[in-house]
Design a protein around this motif. Structure first.
Motif, mmCIF file in Angstrom:
data_model
loop_
_atom_site.group_PDB
_atom_site.id
_atom_site.type_symbol
_atom_site.label_atom_id
_atom_site.label_comp_id
_atom_site.label_asym_id
_atom_site.label_seq_id
_atom_site.Cartn_x
_atom_site.Cartn_y
_atom_site.Cartn_z
ATOM 1 N N LYS A 152 0.828 -1.186 0.000
ATOM 2 C CA LYS A 152 0.000 0.000 0.000
ATOM 3 C C LYS A 152 0.873 1.250 0.000
ATOM 4 C CE LYS A 152 -1.193 1.721 4.092
ATOM 5 N NZ LYS A 152 -0.159 2.049 5.070
ATOM 6 N N HIS A 182 -1.056 -5.708 5.412
ATOM 7 C CA HIS A 182 -0.372 -6.621 6.348
ATOM 8 C C HIS A 182 -1.249 -6.984 7.553
ATOM 9 C CE1 HIS A 182 0.695 -2.998 8.622
ATOM 10 N NE2 HIS A 182 1.048 -3.786 9.629
ATOM 11 N N TYR A 183 -2.326 -6.194 7.813
ATOM 12 C CA TYR A 183 -3.222 -6.581 8.903
ATOM 13 C C TYR A 183 -3.884 -7.930 8.637
ATOM 14 C CZ TYR A 183 -2.769 -2.917 12.259
ATOM 15 O OH TYR A 183 -2.271 -2.120 13.253
ATOM 16 N N LYS A 186 -2.048 -10.856 10.053
ATOM 17 C CA LYS A 186 -1.893 -11.019 11.504
ATOM 18 C C LYS A 186 -2.706 -12.221 11.986
ATOM 19 C CE LYS A 186 -1.072 -6.109 12.448
ATOM 20 N NZ LYS A 186 0.246 -5.906 13.049
ATOM 21 N N GLU A 220 -1.891 3.964 18.203
ATOM 22 C CA GLU A 220 -0.430 3.902 18.142
ATOM 23 C C GLU A 220 0.165 4.965 19.052
ATOM 24 O OE1 GLU A 220 1.322 2.630 14.213
ATOM 25 O OE2 GLU A 220 -0.111 4.134 13.589
ATOM 26 N N ARG A 227 8.521 9.636 8.488
ATOM 27 C CA ARG A 227 7.688 9.475 7.288
ATOM 28 C C ARG A 227 6.812 10.697 7.012
ATOM 29 N NH1 ARG A 227 3.989 5.346 8.714
ATOM 30 N NH2 ARG A 227 3.670 4.558 6.630
ATOM 31 N N TYR A 230 5.566 11.416 3.376
ATOM 32 C CA TYR A 230 4.461 10.560 2.916
ATOM 33 C C TYR A 230 3.186 10.857 3.693
ATOM 34 C CZ TYR A 230 1.448 6.496 3.778
ATOM 35 O OH TYR A 230 0.366 5.697 4.003
ATOM 36 N N ASP A 239 -4.133 6.241 5.440
ATOM 37 C CA ASP A 239 -3.033 5.390 5.889
ATOM 38 C C ASP A 239 -3.549 4.137 6.622
ATOM 39 O OD1 ASP A 239 -0.182 4.918 6.355
ATOM 40 O OD2 ASP A 239 -0.600 5.376 8.462
ATOM 41 N N MET A 240 -4.626 4.287 7.374
ATOM 42 C CA MET A 240 -5.130 3.165 8.178
ATOM 43 C C MET A 240 -6.598 2.839 7.878
ATOM 44 S SD MET A 240 -2.596 2.383 10.308
ATOM 45 C CE MET A 240 -2.880 1.908 12.002
ATOM 46 N N HIS A 244 -6.520 -1.102 6.550
ATOM 47 C CA HIS A 244 -6.551 -1.982 7.722
ATOM 48 C C HIS A 244 -7.897 -1.973 8.450
ATOM 49 C CE1 HIS A 244 -2.415 -1.860 6.756
ATOM 50 N NE2 HIS A 244 -2.052 -0.858 7.533
ATOM 51 N N LYS A 345 -2.355 8.422 15.850
ATOM 52 C CA LYS A 345 -0.951 8.411 16.266
ATOM 53 C C LYS A 345 -0.841 9.205 17.563
ATOM 54 C CE LYS A 345 1.009 7.130 12.048
ATOM 55 N NZ LYS A 345 1.460 5.726 12.024
ATOM 56 N N LYS A 350 -0.125 1.421 22.406
ATOM 57 C CA LYS A 350 -0.120 0.772 21.094
ATOM 58 C C LYS A 350 -1.003 -0.455 21.209
ATOM 59 C CE LYS A 350 1.344 -1.071 17.150
ATOM 60 N NZ LYS A 350 0.865 -0.564 15.873
ATOM 61 N N ASN A 383 -3.042 -7.056 18.625
ATOM 62 C CA ASN A 383 -1.659 -6.647 18.500
ATOM 63 C C ASN A 383 -1.389 -5.469 19.440
ATOM 64 O OD1 ASN A 383 0.541 -5.240 17.187
ATOM 65 N ND2 ASN A 383 -0.832 -4.462 15.660
HETATM 66 C C1 BG6 Z 1 1.099 0.892 8.316
HETATM 67 C C2 BG6 Z 1 0.925 2.370 8.386
HETATM 68 O O1 BG6 Z 1 0.339 0.370 7.250
HETATM 69 O O2 BG6 Z 1 0.677 0.295 9.524
HETATM 70 C C3 BG6 Z 1 1.688 2.937 9.571
HETATM 71 O O3 BG6 Z 1 1.384 2.970 7.182
HETATM 72 C C4 BG6 Z 1 1.326 2.205 10.837
HETATM 73 O O4 BG6 Z 1 1.440 4.340 9.700
HETATM 74 C C5 BG6 Z 1 1.422 0.702 10.653
HETATM 75 O O5 BG6 Z 1 2.212 2.630 11.853
HETATM 76 C C6 BG6 Z 1 0.911 -0.041 11.872
HETATM 77 O O6 BG6 Z 1 1.167 -1.406 11.733
HETATM 78 P P1 BG6 Z 1 1.336 -2.373 12.983
HETATM 79 O O7 BG6 Z 1 1.500 -3.724 12.409
HETATM 80 O O8 BG6 Z 1 2.537 -1.887 13.720
HETATM 81 O O9 BG6 Z 1 0.099 -2.198 13.814
#
Ligand code: BG6
Length: 494
Positions: A152, A182-183, A186, A220, A227, A230, A239-240, A244, A345, A350, A383
């Protein structure tokens, strides 16, 4: 089954993702025997690097970020000899022709049957040009399969995503394109389907009759780190949210698929995305979505800068670093059930958590007069802690009739601990096996953009609703209102 050994082409091999996630994932797969000897990895980036330098980067990355360390010299050497580096100007097709020659050598050396996996850890504007040059350079003519794995963001909005998709589809078929979210890799996100469909406790209750609301939190503690460039163009929604969060929501809301086939599962997810209640107007967006940006603050005694003071961020930026929304899935199962989602953020912890709040048992003579019952909760912790817990009501011991909520917990991290595979490991392995279940299909991506674009459009009209929140706090208080007006509140995260 078709042979799965392949040449992996890692575009962006000197970047952060390769170092933190991809090298460690490859090593874990190798160590666990999920990657046999018939593979090779070609690291590609512009800067010159020798094979030895590249392998030494690889070594450092594994020892810093991998759940296994490269302590066994024999294993390490065997692994490292599969890695080579080539400096490549991605705009010059001659370099791709050379890459093709190198690939044929690697095929012979490691007895690979021409399978090729192109992993683009690159900015999305390069996906098109790289794909064209892969074709022009002859890399798609080998006998085996060819797959494209991309990161992404897949576009910036629907029109740019469509353009990108048109470019890619001139070279690759949809089933050859693996879009990473990537979520979806998990463990606990994949576990959602099992928890839902394999438990008599939950399956019959999973609907509007028994569920009061659903809360999804992705919080987070980090800021934008390095970054800023971006992120300032993206913001939390893109972004999220677009990826995700909506993906997790579809996993919670989807119908059971008719077959355990990637396309059937993805069809069900698309149906959820199609059922999302669209925002009717900018006013509707303001009523159901809250956005914020972190200002100076502190977390655990550490002073933190505001977002506008971060490197590469416009000092007058109106980019959101937080958003919360009330979302409805307008289908039969979910009619009237609010899904509250939030991400930000510089929040205090987290964590990624899903809370399912059940409707209360009906008033009855036994309990309700003397007590206000707490609702039952099912909490899925994704997570960094992984596990599930449920909150139920029970008698307070030693009292006549007092009721208290008690928690029953399954802590997966406590049991499996650091041995849980990382998301990237699972996803790379799936891509090599040709299993696209946990990758996003184009129609999912486009529906998600359609939904998100309406919010972004309303935000462009005026920024008067952008709230500042202190770094280290739970974000703008307005987010509480989204729930309070329905008689609910955010459950504290654990
Ligand atoms: C990414 C975002 O896709 O996911 C980041 O671009 C974010 O901004 C990250 O910090 C969070 O991933 P994870 O696996 O650490 O929860």
């Amino acid at each position: 089954p078709a042979p799965s050994g392949a040449v992996f082409y890692l575009f962006g091999a000197t970047g952060d993702l390769a170092k933190r996630k991809l090298f460690p994932a490859l090593f874990s797969l190798y160590k666990e025997g999920k990657l046999a000897e018939d593979f090779a990895v070609v690291g590609l980036a512009r800067r010159p690097r020798t094979n030895d330098q590249f392998r030494s980067d690889l070594y450092d990355s594994i020892n810093e970020f991998c759940r296994y360390k490269a302590t066994d010299a024999e294993l390490w050497n065997r692994f490292a000899q599969h890695f080579v580096y080539m400096s490549l100007d991605i705009n010059n097709v001659d370099g791709f022709r050379e890459l093709n020659v190198l690939s044929e050598e690697l095929d012979r050396k490691f007895e690979i049957k021409g399978n090729r996996l192109f992993y683009l850890a690159l900015a999305p504007e390069l996906f098109g040009p790289v794909s064209f040059n892969l074709r022009e350079g002859g890399l798609l003519q080998s006998p085996g399969w060819h797959r494209l794995v991309i990161e992404k963001p897949f576009g910036y909005d629907l029109p740019s995503a469509q353009l990108l998709n048109e470019q890619l589809s001139q070279v690759f078929k949809e089933e050859e394109i693996y879009r990473i979210d990537h979520y979806l890799g998990k463990e606990m996100v994949q576990n959602i389907e099992v928890i839902r469909f394999a438990n008599a406790f939950f399956e019959p209750l999973w609907n509007r009759d028994h569920i009061a609301n659903v809360q999804i939190t992705l919080s987070e503690t980090v800021g934008v780190e390095d970054r800023g460039g971006y992120y300032d163009k993206s913001g939390a929604l893109r972004d999220m949210g677009q990826n995700h969060m909506l993906q997790m929501l579809t996993m919670i809301a989807m119908e059971p698929p008719s077959r355990e086939h990637p396309e059937d599962i993805r069809d069900e997810k698309v149906k959820v995305l199609r059922s999302l209640r669209q925002f009717a107007s900018s006013d509707d967006v303001r009523k159901r979505v809250v956005r914020g940006q972190y200002a100076e603050g502190s977390l655990r005694g550490k002073e933190l800068k505001g977002y506008r003071q971060e490197d590469s961020v416009n000092p007058e930026s109106t980019t959101e670093t937080y958003f919360a929304a009330k979302v409805f899935v307008d289908n039969f199962r979910w009619a009237g059930v609010p899904f509250y989602i939030r991400t930000g953020k510089r929040l205090p912890v987290k964590t990624t958590e899903v809370v399912i709040e059940f409707k209360n048992a009906p008033d009855n003579v036994l309990f309700s007069r003397k007590h206000s019952l707490q609702p039952n909760l099912l909490v899925i912790r994704v997570n960094p802690m992984e596990g599930i817990y449920i909150k139920i009501n029970a008698k307070k011991p030693g009292t006549d009739s007092q009721i208290q909520p008690v928690a029953m917990e399954f802590c997966q991290s406590c049991q499996v601990g650091i041995n849980t595979p990382e998301a990237y490991e699972t996803l790379l392995h799936d891509a090599v096996q040709g299993d696209s279940t946990y990758f996003t299909r184009w129609d999912e991506v486009s529906h998600a953009w359609t939904f998100v674009d309406k919010i972004a459009a309303a935000w462009r009209e005026s920024t008067s609703d952008l709230m500042q929140y202190a770094a280290g706090s739970w974000g703008p208080q307005q987010a509480d209102r989204l729930l309070a007006e329905d008689g609910y509140h955010w459950w504290p995260v654990n």
